[in-house]
Enzyme design. Sequence first.
Site, mmCIF file in Angstrom:
data_model
loop_
_atom_site.group_PDB
_atom_site.id
_atom_site.type_symbol
_atom_site.label_atom_id
_atom_site.label_comp_id
_atom_site.label_asym_id
_atom_site.label_seq_id
_atom_site.Cartn_x
_atom_site.Cartn_y
_atom_site.Cartn_z
ATOM 1 N N LYS A 58 40.740 37.434 42.378
ATOM 2 C CA LYS A 58 41.853 37.260 43.310
ATOM 3 C C LYS A 58 43.105 37.776 42.604
ATOM 4 O O LYS A 58 43.361 37.437 41.451
ATOM 5 C CB LYS A 58 42.030 35.784 43.673
ATOM 6 C CG LYS A 58 40.840 35.143 44.368
ATOM 7 C CD LYS A 58 40.601 35.670 45.751
ATOM 8 C CE LYS A 58 41.667 35.224 46.723
ATOM 9 N NZ LYS A 58 41.472 35.807 48.066
ATOM 10 N N SER A 116 46.168 36.973 42.879
ATOM 11 C CA SER A 116 47.090 35.915 42.447
ATOM 12 C C SER A 116 46.680 35.333 41.099
ATOM 13 O O SER A 116 47.534 34.963 40.291
ATOM 14 C CB SER A 116 47.145 34.791 43.485
ATOM 15 O OG SER A 116 47.721 35.272 44.677
ATOM 16 N N GLY A 123 44.742 37.088 38.861
ATOM 17 C CA GLY A 123 44.882 38.197 37.919
ATOM 18 C C GLY A 123 46.306 38.331 37.412
ATOM 19 O O GLY A 123 46.540 38.677 36.253
ATOM 20 N N ARG A 124 47.280 38.014 38.255
ATOM 21 C CA ARG A 124 48.686 38.095 37.855
ATOM 22 C C ARG A 124 49.066 37.012 36.852
ATOM 23 O O ARG A 124 50.125 37.068 36.248
ATOM 24 C CB ARG A 124 49.577 38.006 39.095
ATOM 25 C CG ARG A 124 49.406 39.209 39.996
ATOM 26 C CD ARG A 124 50.094 39.029 41.321
ATOM 27 N NE ARG A 124 49.561 40.004 42.273
ATOM 28 C CZ ARG A 124 50.266 40.568 43.217
ATOM 29 N NH1 ARG A 124 51.530 40.270 43.383
ATOM 30 N NH2 ARG A 124 49.710 41.432 44.030
ATOM 31 N N LEU A 130 29.995 34.318 36.620
ATOM 32 C CA LEU A 130 31.355 34.826 36.407
ATOM 33 C C LEU A 130 31.624 34.907 34.911
ATOM 34 O O LEU A 130 31.292 33.981 34.168
ATOM 35 C CB LEU A 130 32.370 33.878 37.060
ATOM 36 C CG LEU A 130 32.157 33.560 38.533
ATOM 37 C CD1 LEU A 130 33.035 32.399 38.970
ATOM 38 C CD2 LEU A 130 32.421 34.787 39.385
ATOM 39 N N GLU A 131 32.213 35.991 34.473
ATOM 40 C CA GLU A 131 32.604 36.174 33.073
ATOM 41 C C GLU A 131 34.118 35.933 33.011
ATOM 42 O O GLU A 131 34.907 36.843 33.219
ATOM 43 C CB GLU A 131 32.262 37.585 32.613
ATOM 44 C CG GLU A 131 30.791 37.916 32.778
ATOM 45 C CD GLU A 131 30.517 39.422 32.807
ATOM 46 O OE1 GLU A 131 29.374 39.782 32.541
ATOM 47 O OE2 GLU A 131 31.435 40.205 33.090
ATOM 48 N N TYR A 182 16.411 44.494 43.894
ATOM 49 C CA TYR A 182 16.601 43.685 42.696
ATOM 50 C C TYR A 182 15.542 42.587 42.691
ATOM 51 O O TYR A 182 15.299 41.944 43.706
ATOM 52 C CB TYR A 182 17.998 43.068 42.683
ATOM 53 C CG TYR A 182 18.309 42.383 41.371
ATOM 54 C CD1 TYR A 182 18.821 43.097 40.301
ATOM 55 C CD2 TYR A 182 18.072 41.026 41.208
ATOM 56 C CE1 TYR A 182 19.095 42.479 39.094
ATOM 57 C CE2 TYR A 182 18.345 40.398 40.001
ATOM 58 C CZ TYR A 182 18.855 41.130 38.947
ATOM 59 O OH TYR A 182 19.106 40.510 37.746
#
Length: 194
Positions: free
Chosen positions: A103, A105, A107-108, A130-131, A164
């Site tokens: 997202k 927001s 990342g900021r 998630l990493e 997969y």
Amino acid sequence: MSVVLSDRSIRDEILRGRIIIEPLGEGCIQPASVDVHLDRKLLVFRNSRRPYIDIREDMEGLTEVEVIPESQPFILHPGEFILGSTLEDIGIPDDLVARLEGKSSLGRLGLLIHSTAGYVDPGWRGHLTLELSNVARLPITLYYGMKIGQISFLRLSTAAERLYGSPGLGSKYQGQTEPTASRIYQDFSTKRSP
């Protein structure tokens, strides 16, 4: 040429049972993506007596499970890297691929949700790992159930022949339900001809 699915197409694929997102929260379908949330379990890297990580070996014990309490945050410190997973169980049909992104927001603030694992193959089913890393100078709080990222879908030129999880592909994470540590060592456990 691949095409990104719009909100209308995403809803249609979900209604037809081709895309699976369970649970699907109210208002989570965005113009061209679906919001996903952080699940409770995390894999936290702890100090180890190992001098390095050997990718040819199973690194069991390199991480330990921590659970985010109902109303308390997990504190992700600057430079820290942990594994989490989506609250949602996600299934991708044979003619789509998906992209997991953070997202903006978050990342900021310096929170990254993947290093390289943003691509989801046709045939995938499970909770996405998630990493999570903090590239900011201050700690960041993570809460159970918070919006953590978004997944978008792209249509392939034709349906994939081998999905997969198909035998012989070496798929390591099909069906995972919680954060899963690297299984790269499995690539070295069988002899491959050049």
